[in-house]
Design a protein around this motif. Structure first.
Motif, short mmCIF file in Angstrom:
data_model
loop_
_atom_site.label_atom_id
_atom_site.label_comp_id
_atom_site.label_asym_id
_atom_site.label_seq_id
_atom_site.Cartn_x
_atom_site.Cartn_y
_atom_site.Cartn_z
N LEU A 88 24.82 45.68 31.72
CA LEU A 88 23.79 46.31 32.54
C LEU A 88 24.49 47.31 33.45
O LEU A 88 25.56 47.02 33.97
N PRO A 89 23.90 48.49 33.63
CA PRO A 89 24.57 49.53 34.41
C PRO A 89 24.99 49.05 35.81
O PRO A 89 26.08 49.39 36.28
N GLU A 90 24.14 48.23 36.42
CA GLU A 90 24.45 47.78 37.79
C GLU A 90 25.69 46.90 37.78
O GLU A 90 26.56 47.01 38.64
N ILE A 91 25.73 46.01 36.80
CA ILE A 91 26.87 45.09 36.73
C ILE A 91 28.14 45.89 36.45
O ILE A 91 29.19 45.66 37.06
N GLU A 92 28.04 46.86 35.54
CA GLU A 92 29.22 47.64 35.20
C GLU A 92 29.71 48.41 36.43
O GLU A 92 30.91 48.45 36.71
N ALA A 93 28.76 49.00 37.16
CA ALA A 93 29.15 49.74 38.36
C ALA A 93 29.83 48.82 39.36
O ALA A 93 30.86 49.16 39.96
N ASN A 94 29.26 47.62 39.52
CA ASN A 94 29.86 46.67 40.46
C ASN A 94 31.24 46.23 40.02
O ASN A 94 32.14 46.06 40.84
N LEU A 95 31.40 46.01 38.70
CA LEU A 95 32.71 45.61 38.19
C LEU A 95 33.72 46.72 38.46
O LEU A 95 34.83 46.47 38.93
N ALA A 136 33.62 48.98 40.69
CA ALA A 136 33.91 49.09 42.11
C ALA A 136 34.84 47.96 42.54
O ALA A 136 35.79 48.17 43.29
N ALA A 137 34.57 46.75 42.03
CA ALA A 137 35.37 45.60 42.44
C ALA A 137 36.83 45.78 42.05
O ALA A 137 37.74 45.35 42.76
N TYR A 138 37.07 46.42 40.89
CA TYR A 138 38.45 46.61 40.43
C TYR A 138 38.95 48.02 40.74
O TYR A 138 39.95 48.46 40.17
N HIS A 139 38.20 48.77 41.54
CA HIS A 139 38.58 50.12 41.97
C HIS A 139 38.71 51.09 40.82
O HIS A 139 39.46 52.06 40.90
N LEU A 140 38.02 50.83 39.72
CA LEU A 140 38.11 51.76 38.59
C LEU A 140 37.24 52.98 38.80
O LEU A 140 37.27 53.92 38.01
N ASP A 141 36.43 52.97 39.85
CA ASP A 141 35.57 54.12 40.10
C ASP A 141 36.26 55.17 40.98
O ASP A 141 35.72 56.23 41.23
N GLN A 146 44.29 58.13 43.14
CA GLN A 146 44.08 57.14 44.20
C GLN A 146 44.37 55.72 43.68
O GLN A 146 44.99 54.92 44.36
N GLN A 147 43.93 55.46 42.41
CA GLN A 147 44.22 54.16 41.80
C GLN A 147 45.73 53.98 41.70
O GLN A 147 46.25 52.88 41.92
N PHE A 148 46.41 55.07 41.32
CA PHE A 148 47.86 54.99 41.14
C PHE A 148 48.54 54.68 42.48
O PHE A 148 49.40 53.80 42.55
N GLY A 149 48.09 55.37 43.50
CA GLY A 149 48.64 55.12 44.83
C GLY A 149 48.41 53.68 45.26
O GLY A 149 49.30 53.00 45.75
N ARG A 150 47.18 53.22 45.01
CA ARG A 150 46.84 51.85 45.36
C ARG A 150 47.75 50.86 44.62
O ARG A 150 48.22 49.88 45.18
N PRO A 165 24.01 40.52 41.53
CA PRO A 165 24.92 41.53 40.96
C PRO A 165 26.34 41.42 41.54
O PRO A 165 27.29 41.85 40.91
N LYS A 166 26.47 40.82 42.72
CA LYS A 166 27.79 40.69 43.32
C LYS A 166 28.66 39.69 42.58
O LYS A 166 29.87 39.67 42.72
N THR A 167 28.03 38.79 41.79
CA THR A 167 28.79 37.80 41.05
C THR A 167 29.56 38.44 39.90
O THR A 167 30.48 37.85 39.36
N LEU A 168 29.17 39.66 39.50
CA LEU A 168 29.81 40.35 38.40
C LEU A 168 29.73 39.52 37.12
O LEU A 168 30.74 39.32 36.43
N SER A 169 28.53 39.05 36.83
CA SER A 169 28.37 38.20 35.67
C SER A 169 28.01 39.03 34.44
O SER A 169 27.00 39.71 34.42
N VAL A 170 28.88 38.94 33.42
CA VAL A 170 28.67 39.72 32.21
C VAL A 170 27.48 39.17 31.41
O VAL A 170 26.79 39.90 30.71
N TYR A 171 27.23 37.89 31.53
CA TYR A 171 26.19 37.24 30.74
C TYR A 171 24.90 37.04 31.53
O TYR A 171 24.08 36.21 31.17
#
Lengths: 307, 548
Positions: free
Chosen positions: A42-49, A51-56, A61-65, B137-143
């Motif tokens: 889901l787009p929201e989950i992907e965006a959150n993922l 963001a959580a791993y700083h891939l956005d 900046q990622q390299f510096g981090r 959405p904060k749980t980052l659950s793929v499923y």
């Protein structure tokens, strides 16, 4: 000697930085990302993922981090094994690889150098031919054939030794993987030792030592062996780093939870942090071992020391 | 590992494994005394050692997406509904439940004796917390899509509503109400999924990211976590607080990471494993001959097919061509000669599911000659022939069996129709990326293992908006039928709608079905209580070790 050591150490820093940079951008250049799934997220989950791993963030900046994290010995979280950080995975896996690898290297050194020396001293004898034939076989039969063969004979058919896994952690579980890992090294070391030993035995200083009437064993151990080991030592540096960071094939076949398999699974899953972690770790080890080799050279060969 | 190296390794491994003979292994030994005189006597040591495939990714039920994780988690956690050894749904934490007339409200009466593995009482509030965490959405659950049927779940996951709006409510300490957006007949099945199992709030809050570690993890299943050595094993032990603990027979279960199938088989043959995750398919004949008793092959809820990219020529707006290619493939050659493990040739998309009448291409009952004749006719009608052959490309992810199937199909198309197809393989992540972009693909390999035992887990995939529809198939009628099935309260009418949708799909042929999966594995004869089931779910509260 001290300035030599310091120069070598400083020279290692740019090497390491280049290694980190190349690995960092190469793994990101590969198509497909850590969160690509057969079923797109889901787009929201992907965006959150992301963001959580700083891939956005932008790449620089990622390299510096990442570099900043490295300075604090923080390799980041694993994308694939979400319950662990890369540091934890390395801390868990490395001792397993180290135990197996260092035993294998010690065995390989003892057996390989002895066999090679014997072959050289009895050049063209039955001993020599035997050792060389065996080592040729050892070199030409790859790990991934030898290891399953050992398992089939000693674990499946004879049931003398376990087929794989850590078991109870006892030595029994190490016999087969150590054998499989050490065999090609033994073979290579034997050939290497034999070759350089023969050369050294023909050199002027050995002839002089003999002419002065020294007993044979003293000529060999005190005068011939040290210079004969020079090529062995230079081979040993990278070989040790390679063996103790874990052999993918051996760990796979013997189901040992070492570091080697993280290279493959990390790359296949685009687990950027895990791949980076093992690459950096491996890189540091190689640099350290090459450095030790250089020091050993200086000890073994006076020419290096006074240059 | 380079490509050649990999091939060599496989060759060598199969050579070695193949030349062993039975040796001291299973088949030759006397096994009459298994289970003692009565045949049901239990072994003193109730320890099960399971090969679990690749290393599991997580023990957090809301993060899991791989079978290795699910296999362990279904022994550590239990949802409101659970599964019997044969896969049938049975009451789990809920002892019974009522469903409202419109099929949208479920009320669960939970077992008051249910507890967490640390002795804490398990309450309806725990489930409210866990369901909310699953859709957050904060749980980052793929499923998280498993929980989509819950009222407002989609909006919450999309960040449009707060998690408190989720249609889950604790009526009292042991009564839970769940409201759904649509009547969802397979909802009970979803409740046995990892996504629907409870997590222990106090543990999560106390340990943060570290909560799944041994010593921290608190679950509510028949077993509790004891050890986890990454890439080696997970060890679980009996949970004395489990409500049905009196019926658990095993004391310990080891789940070993067995990434390498040949190595796993050798460990099984050396009696280090009681059951394997799978078998190396190249070994099937050797195992049939020497380990007939241990080899268990069971149907599996999985469908293997080739998709056509219908967003670009030559397959765009060309159903006749797609059908011709589909009919020219002799599926029995693939299932009986190439794979030969027991896979079932398939002319429909949805594998056999209870309550669903399996749909097939109309040509399924024909002989292969008739199908090929029809294929030639359609191929000509689509505008192709000896002077204008179709040139196309089959793409698959790098794996030996996929390659063999692609080569066979390439040949069949060549022989029957004269099609010039080249085959191309890509590493998995590259492959799904290419497939998803729908630019470079023409014909590609795909497979899908159902998430739950209902045709919807398949038919939803081909909706025009679905994230996994890499064919680009977009038929409003199909979308309408699938959507209508979601609001149909009457189960029979719902199945009819889904069947009609599949018929539409098979008529349009954006994909060609090839076969239904099977699950082959090795099981030692002293493993009792093990039953094959279509989802391949094994809760080891039912498993035991016979005397041997």
């Amino acid at each position: 000697m001290l300035s030599y050591t310091i120069r070598r150490l400083l020279g290692a820093i740019p090497t390491l930085l280049i290694l980190i940079g190349v690995a960092f951008f190469l793994i990101r250049a590969a198509p497909g990302g850590p969160f690509d799934r057969e079923r797109s997220l889901l787009p929201e989950i992907e965006a959150n993922l992301n963001a959580a791993y700083h891939l956005d963030e932008p790449l620089y900046q990622q390299f510096g981090r990442y570099l900043w994290g490295l300075l604090h010995f923080d390799f980041g979280p694993s994308f694939q094994y979400r319950d662990y950080t890369v540091t934890e995975l390395i801390v868990q896996g490395f001792p397993v690889s180290l135990t197996l690898g260092s035993i294998a290297i010690v065995v390989a050194l003892l057996v390989g150098i002895s066999a090679g020396s014997i072959a050289a001293l009895k050049q063209n004898s039955r001993w020599d031919h035997g050792v060389m034939a065996l080592s040729m076989t050892g070199i030409s039969i790859p790990n991934f054939v030898m290891a399953p063969l050992l398992v089939l004979v000693f674990a499946v058919n004879l049931r003398w030794l376990p087929a794989g896994g850590l078991g109870d952690g006892s030595l029994r579980n190490l016999v087969l993987p150590v054998t499989a890992l050490a065999l090609p090294q033994i073979a290579y070391l034997a050939r290497l030792t034999r070759g350089s030993m023969i050369e050294v035995l023909r050199s002027n200083f050995v002839r002089t030592a003999r002419a002065q009437g020294l007993p044979t064993w003293q000529v060999i151990v005190r005068h011939a062996l040290k210079p004969a080991l020079l090529p062995v030592v230079s081979y040993l540096g990278p070989a040790t780093a390679h063996v103790i960071t874990g052999s993918v094939v051996i760990e796979q076949i013997f189901s040992r939870p070492g570091l080697g398999r993280f290279f493959v699974t990390g790359a296949l899953n685009r687990d950027y942090t895990l791949v980076m972690g093992v690459v950096v770790f491996y890189g540091v080890l190689i640099i350290v071992f090459n450095f030790l080799v250089d020091l050993a050279y200086a000890w073994l060969d006076p020419k290096v020391r006074y240059r | 590992m380079s490509k050649h190296y990999g091939v060599l390794a496989m060759l060598a491994a199969s050579l070695v494994a193949g030349c062993g003979g039975a040796g001291a292994g299973g088949a030759g030994e006397p096994q009459a005394q298994i289970g003692g005189a009565s045949g049901t006597e239990l072994a003193e040591l109730q320890v099960l050692r399971v090969g679990n495939g690749a290393e599991l990714q997580t023990l957090d039920p809301h993060h899991a997406e791989d079978t290795a994780s699910f296999n362990v988690q279904m022994n550590l956690y239990e949802g409101l509904v659970a599964e019997a050894a044969n896969g049938d749904l049975v009451p789990g934490v809920a002892k019974d439940w009522t469903i409202s007339e419109d099929g949208k409200t479920y009320v669960f009466n939970m077992r008051p004796e249910a507890r967490w593995s640390n002795g804490d009482p398990l309450t309806a509030e725990d489930f409210v917390y866990s369901f909310r965490r699953g859709v957050d959405p904060k749980t980052l659950s793929v499923y998280s899509y498993i929980l989509t049927p819950l009222l407002h779940a989609d909006d919450i996951t999309a960040g449009k509503r707060p998690v408190e709006d989720l249609g889950v409510r604790a009526i009292d300490e042991h009564t839970l109400e769940i409201k759904l957006a649509n009547p969802t007949p397979y909802f009970l099945g979803l409740l046995s999924h990892s996504m629907s199992t409870p997590v222990h709030r106090a543990t999560l809050e106390a340990h943060g990211e570290q909560w799944t570690r041994p010593g921290n993890l608190v679950g509510n299943g028949a077993f509790k976590l004891d050890e986890w050595v990454v890439q080696s094993h997970v060890k679980v032990v009996r949970n004395p607080y489990y409500w049905d603990n009196a019926n658990t027979k095993l004391e310990e279960v080891y789940f070993y990471a067995t990434e390498d199938q040949n190595a796993e088989l050798q460990r099984f043959r050396a009696l280090e494993l009681d059951m394997t995750e799978i078998i190396p398919s190249a070994q099937i004949n050797f195992l049939r001959e020497n380990y007939a008793k241990e080899l268990v092959v069971a149907p599996y809820l999985g469908s293997y097919y080739y998709g056509f990219n219908v967003t670009r020529p030559p397959f765009k707006d060309n159903p006749k061509l797609r059908r011709a290619l589909s009919l020219a493939v002799n599926r029995d050659v693939i299932t009986k000669q190439i794979l030969n493990v027991g896979q079932i040739s398939s002319y429909g998309f949805v594998p056999p599911i209870t309550g669903y009448t399996q749909q097939n291409m109309v040509e399924a009952s024909w002989t292969q000659e008739q199908r090929e004749a029809e294929a030639k006719k359609l191929y000509a009608e689509a505008g192709y022939g000896p002077d204008k052959q179709l040139r196309t490309q089959i793409m698959y992810n790098t794996q030996e069996d996929h390659r063999r199937i692609a080569v066979a199909i390439q040949q069949m198309w060549k022989q029957v129709l004269g099609v010039e197809a080249e085959i191309l393989n890509q590493e998995w992540k590259v492959f799904i990326d290419t497939r998803n972009r729908k630019v470079d693909t023409q014909v590609y390999r795909q497979g899908w293992i159902g998430d739950y035992n209902d045709p919807f887990t398949y038919l939803e995939l081909m909706r025009s908006t679905a994230g996994q529809n890499d064919t680009g198939y977009n038929n409003p009628e199909y979308d309408r039928l699938v959507a209508a099935s979601q609001s149909a309260a009457e189960p029979h009418a719902r199945m009819e709608l889904l069947q009609e949708a599949e018929r539409q799909l098979l008529a349009d042929m954006p994909l060609m079905p090839l076969y239904i999966y099977v699950r082959p594995r090795m099981v030692q004869p002293w493993v009792g209580g093990y039953e094959s089931n279509i989802m391949d779910h094994h809760r080891h509260k039912y498993t035991y070790i016979l005397k041997h």
